[in-house]
Design an enzyme around this catalytic site. Structure first.
Site, short mmCIF file in Angstrom:
data_model
loop_
_atom_site.label_atom_id
_atom_site.label_comp_id
_atom_site.label_asym_id
_atom_site.label_seq_id
_atom_site.Cartn_x
_atom_site.Cartn_y
_atom_site.Cartn_z
N GLY A 145 0.81 -1.22 0.00
CA GLY A 145 0.00 0.00 0.00
C GLY A 145 0.84 1.26 0.00
N GLY A 162 -5.45 -4.52 7.38
CA GLY A 162 -5.95 -3.30 8.01
C GLY A 162 -6.84 -2.51 7.08
CB THR A 163 -7.28 -2.59 3.39
OG1 THR A 163 -5.86 -2.60 3.21
CG2 THR A 163 -7.94 -1.71 2.35
CB THR A 164 -11.66 -0.12 6.37
OG1 THR A 164 -11.26 1.14 5.81
CG2 THR A 164 -11.03 -0.30 7.73
CG HIS A 206 -11.41 8.96 8.64
ND1 HIS A 206 -12.64 8.77 9.21
CD2 HIS A 206 -10.58 8.06 9.20
CE1 HIS A 206 -12.56 7.78 10.09
NE2 HIS A 206 -11.31 7.33 10.12
CE LYS A 220 -12.14 5.64 6.54
NZ LYS A 220 -11.38 4.42 6.25
N GLY A 252 -14.46 2.01 9.06
CA GLY A 252 -14.73 0.63 9.44
C GLY A 252 -14.85 0.48 10.95
CB THR A 253 -13.19 2.26 13.75
OG1 THR A 253 -11.94 2.03 13.12
CG2 THR A 253 -13.07 2.07 15.24
N PRO A 272 -10.60 -3.49 11.52
CG PRO A 272 -12.64 -2.64 12.32
CD PRO A 272 -11.82 -3.91 12.24
#
Ligand SMILES: NC(=O)C1=CN([C@@H]2O[C@H](COP(=O)(O)OP(=O)(O)OC[C@H]3O[C@@H](n4cnc5c(N)ncnc54)[C@H](OP(=O)(O)O)[C@@H]3O)[C@@H](O)[C@H]2O)C=CC1
Ligand SMILES: O=C(O)C1=N[C@H](C(=O)O)C[C@H](O)C1
Length: 337
Positions: A69, A160-162, A220, A224, A229-230, A185
């Protein structure tokens, strides 16, 4: 410590990025070139074979970690954390339109591989770096394809990608026995603890907020692509407490002017912040609950991600049946620093 130099991989390969820069939304410059005599990974770069048994290990020893990434913000921050704590693999996946071919990370050169070469690159990484763990901070449109390939080549991963299709990722991992993955997330220890707290309340007191209405605002960086996702994970817990809140009702703040003026994000963190506020109100309006988690920068996620890689390597060594973990599992294990 420059662990890659210490082992001799990058120096051994002779890879050195010269000049170059970024283009597109990463800023524009010339493409970097490799010095004469060096060759590109995935095509013919010479990478000295790792010393088996020296680096692949548990506990305090170093793990081979590939970070995908770059030059994105999360991948860069994570690659730096990896270089401080483990062995950064000198190859990483990047997007189709990225204008650089390599990145310097804490003195280590990492060659960037575009999507059309990722299959071959991952095959070679798995062969050259036994026990490698891939970290994915890419893009919602890329992550599912990447996870399919990690599974195909038996590469354990930290996702970690959401914004991807999590169910499909889980299926891809489960299709390959002996492949392990952490999918979450949020990798920040204290935010994970907040998620766990909400989940635990929802389990212990289901319906405790029945009839309450909720308002969720998250801010964000403007690049983004997806809804937090959180926030989605926390909203699931609130819904289990009896709130009826559809995820598409989340208010997303993505313009910098609003982030500065309304959200109070410092200028320095406009390109990397995660502000979340959940406000709950009782049916008669007499009771209000407000929960907030605001993160500036990305260090907290990067360090948590490396904790997750260490956790996964231990789980793999133990060879248990559970293949997929989340960050609450890692927090519970006591492995988060
Ligand atoms: N779990 C966690 O704790 C956290 C998760 N995240 C998530 O991580 C992801 C990345 O975040 P962030 O770094 O801020 O995003 P960025 O947009 O800054 O970076 C994403 C990078 O991935 C690149 N990319 C695009 N397609 C591919 C591909 N096929 N293969 C490899 N790389 C690709 C992009 O290139 P290009 O620019 O050319 O498209 C870009 O460089 C997001 O989903 C975000 O939500 C973020 C923070 C914490
Ligand atoms: O894109 C980000 O920045 C973040 N993404 C994750 C999410 O979508 O929840 C975690 C955190 O909010 C930062």
């Amino acid at each position: 410590m420059n662990v890659v130099d210490e082992v001799g991989f990058v120096n051994g390969s002779g890879l050195a990025a010269v000049g170059g820069g970024r283009h597109g939304r990463h800023g524009c410059c010339d493409r970097p070139r490799l010095e004469a005599g060096t060759k590109g990974f995935g095509r013919s770069m010479t990478v000295r074979a790792p010393r088996l048994g020296v680096r692949m290990s548990m506990g305090d020893e170093l793990i081979y970690i590939m970070v995908n990434g770059m030059p994105g913000g999360m991948a860069l921050e994570t690659a730096e954390a990896v270089a401080r704590r483990h062995t950064l693999v000198p190859v990483g996946l990047t997007g189709a339109d990225v204008g650089v071919t390599s990145m310097e990370i804490e003195g280590n050169s990492v060659e960037l591989v575009r999507p059309d070469e990722r299959d071959q690159a991952l095959k070679e990484v798995k062969e050259k770096y036994p026990g490698v763990v891939a970290i994915d901070f890419t893009h919602p449109t890329a992550v599912n394809g990447n996870v399919e390939l990690y599974a195909k080549y038996g590469i354990d991963s930290i996702i970690g990608t959401t914004g991807g299709d999590e169910e499909a990722m889980r299926e891809a991992v489960m299709r390959s026995s002996g492949v392990y993955s952490v999918i979450a997330p949020n990798m920040g220890k204290q935010i994970v603890a907040f998620q766990a707290m909400m989940k635990s309340i929802s389990t212990e007191f289901p319906g405790c907020l029945s009839g309450y209405t909720m308002n969720v605002v998250e801010s964000h960086q403007s690049t983004k692509a997806d809804t937090s996702g959180t926030a989605k994970a926390v909203i699931n817990s609130f819904n289990d407490m009896g709130v009826d809140f559809p995820v598409d009702h989340v208010e997303k703040v993505r313009t910098e002017a609003e982030q500065l003026d309304r959200m109070g994000v410092p200028m320095k963190y406009l390109k990397g912040h995660a502000y979340h506020t959940y406000t709950l109100t009782s049916p008669d309006g007499t009771v209000t609950l407000e929960f907030k988690h605001n993160v500036r920068g990305r260090l907290v996620y990067a360090e948590g991600t490396v904790d997750a890689a260490e956790f996964l390597v231990e789980k793999r060594a133990l060879g248990g049946d559970q293949q997929i973990f989340n960050m609450i599992d890692i927090l519970r294990s006591g492995k988060m620093q």
